[in-house]
Write an enzyme that holds these catalytic residues in place. Sequence first.
Site, mmCIF file in Angstrom:
data_model
loop_
_atom_site.group_PDB
_atom_site.id
_atom_site.type_symbol
_atom_site.label_atom_id
_atom_site.label_comp_id
_atom_site.label_asym_id
_atom_site.label_seq_id
_atom_site.Cartn_x
_atom_site.Cartn_y
_atom_site.Cartn_z
ATOM 1 N N GLU A 142 0.826 -1.207 0.000
ATOM 2 C CA GLU A 142 0.000 0.000 0.000
ATOM 3 C C GLU A 142 0.858 1.254 0.000
ATOM 4 O O GLU A 142 0.517 2.262 -0.626
ATOM 5 C CB GLU A 142 -0.946 -0.025 1.200
ATOM 6 C CG GLU A 142 -2.041 -1.094 1.124
ATOM 7 C CD GLU A 142 -1.569 -2.519 1.365
ATOM 8 O OE1 GLU A 142 -0.423 -2.700 1.852
ATOM 9 O OE2 GLU A 142 -2.324 -3.463 1.072
ATOM 10 N N HIS A 171 -11.863 -5.816 8.154
ATOM 11 C CA HIS A 171 -12.638 -5.472 6.954
ATOM 12 C C HIS A 171 -13.812 -4.565 7.313
ATOM 13 O O HIS A 171 -14.847 -4.596 6.653
ATOM 14 C CB HIS A 171 -13.185 -6.724 6.254
ATOM 15 C CG HIS A 171 -12.141 -7.726 5.888
ATOM 16 N ND1 HIS A 171 -11.743 -8.728 6.732
ATOM 17 C CD2 HIS A 171 -11.405 -7.864 4.763
ATOM 18 C CE1 HIS A 171 -10.794 -9.448 6.144
ATOM 19 N NE2 HIS A 171 -10.582 -8.954 4.950
HETATM 20 C C1 TPP Z 1 -2.067 -5.011 4.224
HETATM 21 C C2 TPP Z 1 -3.070 -5.812 3.454
HETATM 22 N N1 TPP Z 1 -3.333 -5.512 2.169
HETATM 23 C C3 TPP Z 1 -4.255 -6.212 1.479
HETATM 24 C C4 TPP Z 1 -4.936 -7.242 2.058
HETATM 25 C C5 TPP Z 1 -6.011 -8.002 1.283
HETATM 26 N N2 TPP Z 1 -5.576 -9.355 0.963
HETATM 27 C C6 TPP Z 1 -5.873 -10.396 1.765
HETATM 28 S S1 TPP Z 1 -5.168 -11.810 1.264
HETATM 29 C C7 TPP Z 1 -4.476 -11.069 -0.100
HETATM 30 C C8 TPP Z 1 -3.622 -11.866 -1.030
HETATM 31 C C9 TPP Z 1 -2.434 -12.464 -0.358
HETATM 32 O O1 TPP Z 1 -1.764 -13.319 -1.219
HETATM 33 P P1 TPP Z 1 -0.514 -14.178 -0.764
HETATM 34 O O2 TPP Z 1 0.374 -13.366 0.095
HETATM 35 O O3 TPP Z 1 0.080 -14.790 -1.966
HETATM 36 O O4 TPP Z 1 -1.130 -15.302 0.184
HETATM 37 P P2 TPP Z 1 -2.169 -16.467 -0.190
HETATM 38 O O5 TPP Z 1 -3.532 -15.898 0.009
HETATM 39 O O6 TPP Z 1 -1.915 -16.876 -1.577
HETATM 40 O O7 TPP Z 1 -1.912 -17.562 0.785
HETATM 41 C C10 TPP Z 1 -4.807 -9.711 -0.129
HETATM 42 C C11 TPP Z 1 -4.392 -8.769 -1.174
HETATM 43 C C12 TPP Z 1 -4.635 -7.524 3.408
HETATM 44 N N3 TPP Z 1 -5.232 -8.530 4.070
HETATM 45 N N4 TPP Z 1 -3.709 -6.815 4.081
#
Ligand code: TPP
Lengths: 414, 338
Positions: free
Chosen positions: B60, B129
């Site tokens: 972000e 959220h």
């Molecule tokens: C600081 C922050 N930004 C955005 C999100 C929204 N978000 C939740 S999970 C996710 C994707 C994460 O992907 P990854 O790190 O590859 O983990 P995976 O879900 O594949 O295990 C996002 C963008 C969040 N939870 N926290």
Amino acid sequence: MTTDPAHTSPLSLTVPEPEFRPGDKPDYSTTPIPRAGTVRRPEVDEDPEQFRELAYTIIRVLNRKGEAVGPWAGLVDDEMALTGLKDMMKVRAFDARMLMAQRQGKTSFYMQCLGEEAIACAFEKALRPGDMNFPTYRQQGLLISGGYPIVDMMNQIYSNERDPLNGRQLPIMYSSKEHGFFSISGNLGTQYPQAVGWAMASAISGDTKVAAGWIGDGSTAESDFHAALVFASTYKAPVVLNIVNNQWAISTFQGIAKGGSGTFAARGHGFGIPALRVDGNDYLAVYAVAKWAVERARRNLGPTVVEYVTYRVGGHSTSDDPAAYRPKEESDVWPLGDPIERLKNYLVGRGLWSEDRHTQYKAEVEAEILAAQKEAEEHGTLHAGGKPSVRDMFEGVYKEMPPHLRRQRQRAGV
Amino acid sequence: MARMTMIESIRSAMHVAMDRDEKVVVFGEDVGYFGGVFRCTQGLQQTFGKNRCFDAPINESGIVGAAIGMAAYGLRPCVEIQFADYVYPAYDQIVSEAARLRYRSNGDFTAPITIRMPTGGGIFGGQTHSQSPEALFTHVSGLKVVVPSNPRDAKGLLIAAIEDDDPVIFLEPKRLYNGPFDGHHDKPVTPWSKHELGEVDEGHFTVPLGKAVTRREGSQVTILAYGTMVHVAEAAVAETGIDGEIVDLRTLLPLDLDAIVASVRKTGRCVVVHEATLTSGYGAELAALVQEHCFYSLEAPVQRVAGWDTPYPHAQEWDYFPGPRRVAEALTTVMEDV
Ligand SMILES: Cc1ncc(C[n+]2csc(CCOP(=O)(O)OP(=O)(O)O)c2C)c(N)n1
Ligand SMILES: [Mg+2]
């Protein structure tokens, strides 16, 4: 500044794209996957400069025939392999049940780890009581293989009257100090530097405990990931920095976070941290690498970055439908196979398991999960039955409730 | 005119803005091919290409920092933070950089960026959220802060925000994306298609920043609200029978003080409503302004209705959420005092 006529052609922006999108026929037959048993195993105290290539390959133990081969084999005895299979089957059965419970409206949200079960289940076996994981939401396998009560996980998911977190947290955001499982945040990446800090504290205190940080491929882009690596590097913290590369971050393929770097593991090198890259769908390889990295931390040799190459078979969460951004068949043709099938084949090959035994155990574990679910549901689900008290909503914000919160609680009439 | 949900009208705003000005670029987590987790940017990449709408790495601080750099170059980025709860890594870029760039460079560089983010609770999203962090931005000099309450305003305000030459924080109450939620979570929500404000001009139009609107005229008490709470206030007024005048602030900064003062001078009473936590919330600013400007018209102390000062819980969502019952209580209290 000078005017150099040689460089006046227009620039253009690069935006990486995944190989396959819906409608494409995914094909990984040309993706180079190193053969099992071909990657060397350095001593834990070897000069990391000597094994930099381990960040670019894939350490694998189980071959196509289901045999354990090469220098990383031989660390998992038969009993442990059987336990590993059962742990993974339990995680999968648990996930399937809870996914269904969410669809039935018994809770608000769920996240499964389908296809990634080997990573947390095997890693947990490499730790000792007292060590601490700083997990993400996809490491339920740590709790399940660590013997945390399934019913309590469900109570948390249901936010019911027995929820160990009193309904305060989103489903699956567990916490258990006793089981070496740090409270899950939900804000990505934040817990990676915390794992390093915990490990530094162990070193400051002259303790023997180590920590494990967990992060997804997408979240390695967060600044906190880099903060963790610099602290771990500077203070040689006794920590294992795990990166679960399941190829996807919601709809975003791993290339957006990885950019031009060769692998996620290789990010460690920029900080002078040794890095290993391992087949995350190979229980035996995951355990061998985890044990190596944990031992390195325990012997005060410093941090290790470990990248687990795997695939997120399911949707990101119950709020997601991956058909909108990747081909449906992609997980079927993903070249590293299914972790449960692969360990099963190994055990069958050794005469320790059979198709019948497998079917029978699957039924057993599903019955166990179902019984736990019944028990949990007696104490309520999100919208029915027993609930955490409303009064509790005001507790635990501070150690002692300040007067303004006391007043608000009074106003709420609870 | 077309019927739009708030998701569709926000999408339409970006579409119109990108169409009119090629300097407008849109990026953020999952906003490219997929079109955003709430689908607000769906189709923009297909229409305008990957050069102008693309996925960002999950960082972000990087999203906002890069937007500032692009703006300094001369583009007009409109970026998405997936949930307001995830804006904190970008807080330094917003507070120390975007907000002050014009001032510290004496206008040499500026940051005409729009930072969109879904805000508020009501979806059982738990503490990560559901937050409403508007006061963390209204407290910062140099930022504008917008919170729409319906599809029509959302579109006009978003176009105005993108066209504005200062950084704008654009908070989208996610519980309003699909309908005018009034806090009665146990009743089905009417879709925007059945609501007058779901009728939105498909072309270019703006709703000026800094202009409030009276949603309901009334004589007995002024209710200052924004976002979801506008609809909750409507429910509370209907249920109590108290003749409340509902002022939808729409923009928190700059604030339409004239509209507030005119209304409170007329009614002599005021209730301030927001979903964010009470202490040091934006309601405190509103209450202070009303006190300063309308003291001699007030017949009762200003009441505030807000979220409790706790993290947003999961199970107790509806005990936390300041719904129609709590607003009604405040209305009753403010009417009792003489
Ligand atoms: C600081 C922050 N930004 C955005 C999100 C929204 N978000 C939740 S999970 C996710 C994707 C994460 O992907 P990854 O790190 O590859 O983990 P995976 O879900 O594949 O295990 C996002 C963008 C969040 N939870 N926290
Ligand atoms: Mg991922």
